[in-house]
Design a protein around this motif. Structure first.
Motif, PDB file in Angstrom:
ATOM      1  N   PHE A   1      43.384  27.469  57.419  1.00 41.51           N
ATOM      2  CA  PHE A   1      42.553  28.481  56.756  1.00 41.51           C
ATOM      3  C   PHE A   1      42.672  28.305  55.239  1.00 41.51           C
ATOM      4  N   PHE A   2      41.932  27.340  54.733  1.00 41.11           N
ATOM      5  CA  PHE A   2      42.010  27.033  53.304  1.00 41.11           C
ATOM      6  C   PHE A   2      41.351  28.127  52.465  1.00 41.11           C
ATOM      7  N   GLY A   3      40.348  28.798  53.015  1.00 47.77           N
ATOM      8  CA  GLY A   3      39.764  29.948  52.329  1.00 47.77           C
ATOM      9  C   GLY A   3      40.776  31.055  52.156  1.00 47.77           C
ATOM     10  N   ALA A   4      41.634  31.245  53.165  1.00 49.96           N
ATOM     11  CA  ALA A   4      42.687  32.264  53.074  1.00 49.96           C
ATOM     12  C   ALA A   4      43.727  31.861  52.032  1.00 49.96           C
ATOM     13  N   ALA A   5      44.035  30.563  51.934  1.00 51.39           N
ATOM     14  CA  ALA A   5      44.996  30.103  50.936  1.00 51.39           C
ATOM     15  C   ALA A   5      44.477  30.356  49.525  1.00 51.39           C
ATOM     16  N   ILE A   6      43.182  30.094  49.298  1.00 43.85           N
ATOM     17  CA  ILE A   6      42.596  30.344  47.981  1.00 43.85           C
ATOM     18  C   ILE A   6      42.576  31.844  47.693  1.00 43.85           C
ATOM     19  N   THR A   7      42.238  32.652  48.694  1.00 47.28           N
ATOM     20  CA  THR A   7      42.257  34.109  48.517  1.00 47.28           C
ATOM     21  C   THR A   7      43.648  34.583  48.157  1.00 47.28           C
ATOM     22  N   HIS A   8      44.636  34.024  48.829  1.00 42.28           N
ATOM     23  CA  HIS A   8      46.029  34.423  48.580  1.00 42.28           C
ATOM     24  C   HIS A   8      46.441  34.100  47.147  1.00 42.28           C
ATOM     25  N   LEU A   9      46.098  32.915  46.686  1.00 44.31           N
ATOM     26  CA  LEU A   9      46.515  32.553  45.323  1.00 44.31           C
ATOM     27  C   LEU A   9      45.792  33.401  44.277  1.00 44.31           C
ATOM     28  N   VAL A  10      44.557  33.815  44.574  1.00 39.26           N
ATOM     29  CA  VAL A  10      43.825  34.679  43.640  1.00 39.26           C
ATOM     30  C   VAL A  10      44.491  36.048  43.552  1.00 39.26           C
ATOM     31  N   LEU A  11      44.728  36.668  44.717  1.00 34.79           N
ATOM     32  CA  LEU A  11      45.310  38.003  44.731  1.00 34.79           C
ATOM     33  C   LEU A  11      46.762  37.985  44.251  1.00 34.79           C
ATOM     34  N   HIS A  12      47.491  36.948  44.597  1.00 36.49           N
ATOM     35  CA  HIS A  12      48.857  36.826  44.100  1.00 36.49           C
ATOM     36  C   HIS A  12      48.861  36.698  42.581  1.00 36.49           C
ATOM     37  N   GLY A  13      47.865  36.014  42.036  1.00 34.49           N
ATOM     38  CA  GLY A  13      47.768  35.888  40.591  1.00 34.49           C
ATOM     39  C   GLY A  13      47.618  37.233  39.912  1.00 34.49           C
ATOM     40  N   PHE A  14      46.751  38.089  40.443  1.00 29.95           N
ATOM     41  CA  PHE A  14      46.587  39.426  39.880  1.00 29.95           C
ATOM     42  C   PHE A  14      47.896  40.208  39.977  1.00 29.95           C
ATOM     43  N   TYR A  15      48.532  40.122  41.124  1.00 33.28           N
ATOM     44  CA  TYR A  15      49.778  40.866  41.359  1.00 33.28           C
ATOM     45  C   TYR A  15      50.872  40.437  40.389  1.00 33.28           C
ATOM     46  N   LYS A  16      51.069  39.097  40.253  1.00 30.38           N
ATOM     47  CA  LYS A  16      52.165  38.615  39.422  1.00 30.38           C
ATOM     48  C   LYS A  16      51.876  38.771  37.938  1.00 30.38           C
ATOM     49  N   ALA A  17      50.623  38.579  37.535  1.00 36.25           N
ATOM     50  CA  ALA A  17      50.293  38.754  36.121  1.00 36.25           C
ATOM     51  C   ALA A  17      50.602  40.181  35.690  1.00 36.25           C
ATOM     52  N   TYR A  18      50.230  41.148  36.531  1.00 36.89           N
ATOM     53  CA  TYR A  18      50.503  42.550  36.206  1.00 36.89           C
ATOM     54  C   TYR A  18      52.007  42.814  36.125  1.00 36.89           C
ATOM     55  N   HIS A  19      52.743  42.326  37.116  1.00 39.37           N
ATOM     56  CA  HIS A  19      54.170  42.647  37.165  1.00 39.37           C
ATOM     57  C   HIS A  19      54.957  41.965  36.055  1.00 39.37           C
ATOM     58  N   PHE A  20      54.591  40.768  35.671  1.00 35.28           N
ATOM     59  CA  PHE A  20      55.303  40.130  34.568  1.00 35.28           C
ATOM     60  C   PHE A  20      55.001  40.827  33.251  1.00 35.28           C
ATOM     61  N   LEU A  21      53.744  41.138  33.008  1.00 29.11           N
ATOM     62  CA  LEU A  21      53.395  41.767  31.742  1.00 29.11           C
ATOM     63  C   LEU A  21      53.906  43.199  31.646  1.00 29.11           C
TER      64      LEU A  21
ATOM     65  N   PRO B   1      42.640  50.974  54.202  1.00 25.65           N
ATOM     66  CA  PRO B   1      41.645  50.547  53.208  1.00 25.65           C
ATOM     67  C   PRO B   1      42.080  49.314  52.418  1.00 25.65           C
ATOM     68  N   ALA B   2      43.392  49.197  52.164  1.00 19.23           N
ATOM     69  CA  ALA B   2      43.881  48.031  51.431  1.00 19.23           C
ATOM     70  C   ALA B   2      43.626  46.750  52.229  1.00 19.23           C
ATOM     71  N   ILE B   3      43.866  46.799  53.529  1.00 17.98           N
ATOM     72  CA  ILE B   3      43.610  45.627  54.373  1.00 17.98           C
ATOM     73  C   ILE B   3      42.113  45.347  54.446  1.00 17.98           C
ATOM     74  N   ALA B   4      41.311  46.396  54.519  1.00 16.73           N
ATOM     75  CA  ALA B   4      39.854  46.205  54.542  1.00 16.73           C
ATOM     76  C   ALA B   4      39.381  45.529  53.255  1.00 16.73           C
ATOM     77  N   LEU B   5      39.960  45.943  52.112  1.00 17.17           N
ATOM     78  CA  LEU B   5      39.600  45.325  50.839  1.00 17.17           C
ATOM     79  C   LEU B   5      40.005  43.856  50.825  1.00 17.17           C
ATOM     80  N   TYR B   6      41.195  43.568  51.336  1.00 14.84           N
ATOM     81  CA  TYR B   6      41.635  42.174  51.409  1.00 14.84           C
ATOM     82  C   TYR B   6      40.677  41.347  52.262  1.00 14.84           C
ATOM     83  N   ALA B   7      40.249  41.902  53.393  1.00 10.41           N
ATOM     84  CA  ALA B   7      39.326  41.184  54.273  1.00 10.41           C
ATOM     85  C   ALA B   7      37.996  40.919  53.572  1.00 10.41           C
ATOM     86  N   VAL B   8      37.535  41.880  52.779  1.00  2.98           N
ATOM     87  CA  VAL B   8      36.278  41.701  52.043  1.00  2.98           C
ATOM     88  C   VAL B   8      36.426  40.595  51.000  1.00  2.98           C
ATOM     89  N   VAL B   9      37.543  40.622  50.251  1.00  2.00           N
ATOM     90  CA  VAL B   9      37.776  39.572  49.244  1.00  2.00           C
ATOM     91  C   VAL B   9      37.862  38.216  49.919  1.00  2.00           C
TER      92      VAL B   9
END
Length: 497
Positions: free
Chosen positions: A303-323, A415-423
């Motif tokens: 599931f390469f689409g899922a891998a790309i989705t994961h790296l996108v959402l992880h990027g938002f998560y980590k950028a926020y937490h580091f800053l 709702p959080a899982i639904a949002l993830y599925a949409v992304v």
């Protein structure tokens, strides 16, 4: 700063902007936001059905390119804007901004590169620029050591990319990334395994998977904005590499199983390593080790689409937490540690469990994954477990009334899982022009072992059972130590004032 090599300013950002040294940061900040706006325009064109665009044999702007352009320029824009205040008054601020902006351009080139030489050059440049950011503070011995350690890892990663690309080039005569990735069985088994082994090693090193996570844990000498960019963008390169070569990765089921094992090992150990950390940034670093493992597992599941989705959402998560990592420092009186299991009773466990299973069902309905007897079931499990973790934490919060927190668990989780599925669906649509986006694998005993290991590790961490073994605790502490030369041994070695 030890040695007095770093000047410090305590004036306001407004005062700093009146100096000539503020012109380059301001200019580059505006430029990177313009790049982001332009990337949004390209995404819009893609959604309208236009593209891909290409300069034959040199670059190609396809779905993966536009997704990564948009994400990387957005994170870079945030880092640029944040750093204008964070580094205000530093005499090396121009060098920092030039490096960050240059890193952005290099990554944009990498994800669009079609010629093998351009791809390899961009991969090399990306590592060298990031190593320079890790060693940004010139007068800090540990920072320079961390930069040298990271540089060695990145050069090794580039070497493996060169081996993979060079081997396929030699076997096929093709000079394009898409052509090399499509070689498949045509190159013969020995060549195929050499190329795949080199690609997996390059991805493992770049994404800081175990046992190559030392460079990432030692990189905490980088300025916090650089760490945010690193964890939000740089470490994701392993997923991008495997996605670009997905046609080759999916040729042999045994290779996909190997990718799953490598990713799962890092995901499990990253979770355990994080549990023994007390430093905020080190916790985030161990979390990244685990999250990159999840990304690699998703690629191994097909599931390469899922891998790309994961790296996108992880990027938002980590950028926020580091800053916002400074907010993690609390001035509180020490209190006896509460057992993780004491915060919620049996009804809370039931509510969290039902919400986790409900989240898996929502994901399966919205994406169609997990409805067949294939690796999609494992992918859906990776949705259920994080949901369980989040809802369990919410269910045992004593600061909220019992009825309120039990009601909030499904209202927040589902709702959080639904949002993830949409992304996930949107990203999959955008990258639909890739040769391989989804290639579910048949379920095997290995998949079952991976699932069991995740469940056991989850229960062990959540119940605190793993803490009863002093030997395990020491082993985890040792495994999570960065290179010795990058550690501060006295506070005087880094004194901002």
């Amino acid at each position: 700063m030890s040695g007095g090599d770093q000047s410090t300013a305590v004036g306001s950002p407004v005062e700093a902007e009146t100096t000539s040294s503020a012109r380059i940061p301001l200019l580059l900040t505006r430029l990177v936001w313009l790049l982001w706006v332009g990337s949004l325009g390209v995404v819009t064109a893609r959604l309208l059905g236009e593209g891909p665009w290409a300069v034959a044999g040199l670059v190609v702007v396809d779905g993966l390119t536009v997704v990564m352009w948009t994400v990387v320029t957005f994170f870079s824009g945030i880092v640029h804007s944040y750093s204008r205040r964070y580094l205000a008054g530093s005499r090396d601020i121009d060098r920092f901004f030039v490096s960050v902006f240059g890193f952005t351009l290099v990554v944009m080139t990498l994800v669009a590169a079609e010629h093998a030489v351009l791809f390899g050059a961009a991969w090399l440049a990306m590592g060298l620029v990031m190593a320079d950011l890790i060693g940004y503070v010139r007068g800090w011995r540990q920072a320079q050591t961390a930069a040298r350690v990271a540089r060695r890892y990145f050069l090794a990663s580039t070497l493996f990319v060169g081996v993979a690309v060079g081997t396929l080039w030699w076997a096929t005569g093709d000079t394009t990334i898409s052509g090399l990735a499509a070689a498949g069985d045509a190159v013969g088994t020995p060549v195929q395994w050499v190329a795949l082994g080199a690609l997996l090693l390059a991805a493992t090193i770049q994404s800081a998977l175990v046992p190559f996570h030392g460079w990432l844990l030692g990189s905490m000498t980088a300025p916090t904005p650089a760490s945010a960019l690193m964890h939000a963008g740089f470490v994701n390169a392993g997923g991008i590499l495997l996605t670009r070569f997905a046609p080759l990765v999916t040729v042999d089921p045994s290779v996909m199983l190997l990718v799953v094992i490598v990713g799962a090992t890092s995901a499990l150990l990253g979770k355990l390593l994080k549990s023994v950390q007390t430093d905020v940034k080190r916790q985030l670093g161990c979390s990244t080790v685990g999250q990159m493992g999840f990304m690699i597992v998703q690629a191994g599941l097909g599931f390469f689409g899922a891998a790309i989705t994961h790296l996108v959402l992880h990027g938002f998560y980590k950028a926020y937490h580091f800053l916002s990592s400074g907010e993690g420092v609390e001035h509180t009186s020490p209190t006896p540690e509460e057992s993780p299991a004491l915060g919620a009773n049996f009804p809370g466990v039931v509510v969290a469990l039902l919400t986790g299973l409900g989240g898996g069902a929502v994901f399966a309905v919205l994406t169609g994954k997990g409805t067949s007897l294939d690796s999609g079931l494992v992918l859906t499990l990776f949705v259920v477990v994080p949901t369980l973790h989040a809802t369990w934490d919410l269910a045992r919060r004593q600061s909220l009334p019992t009825a309120v927190r039990y009601l909030l668990v499904p209202l927040v989780g589902l709702p959080a899982i639904a949002l993830y599925a949409v992304v996930y669906s949107v990203v999959t649509t955008l990258v639909a022009d890739l040769p391989v986006v989804t290639a579910p694998a048949e379920l095997t005993v290995v998949h079952g072992v991976v699932v069991a290991a995740f469940l056991v590790a989850y229960v062990a961490v959540e119940t605190g059972v793993y803490r009863r073994s002093r030997r395990l605790y020491v082993a985890l502490v040792d495994a999570s130590q960065p290179p010795t030369e990058t550690l501060l041994t006295a506070s005087e070695e880094y004194n901002e004032y």
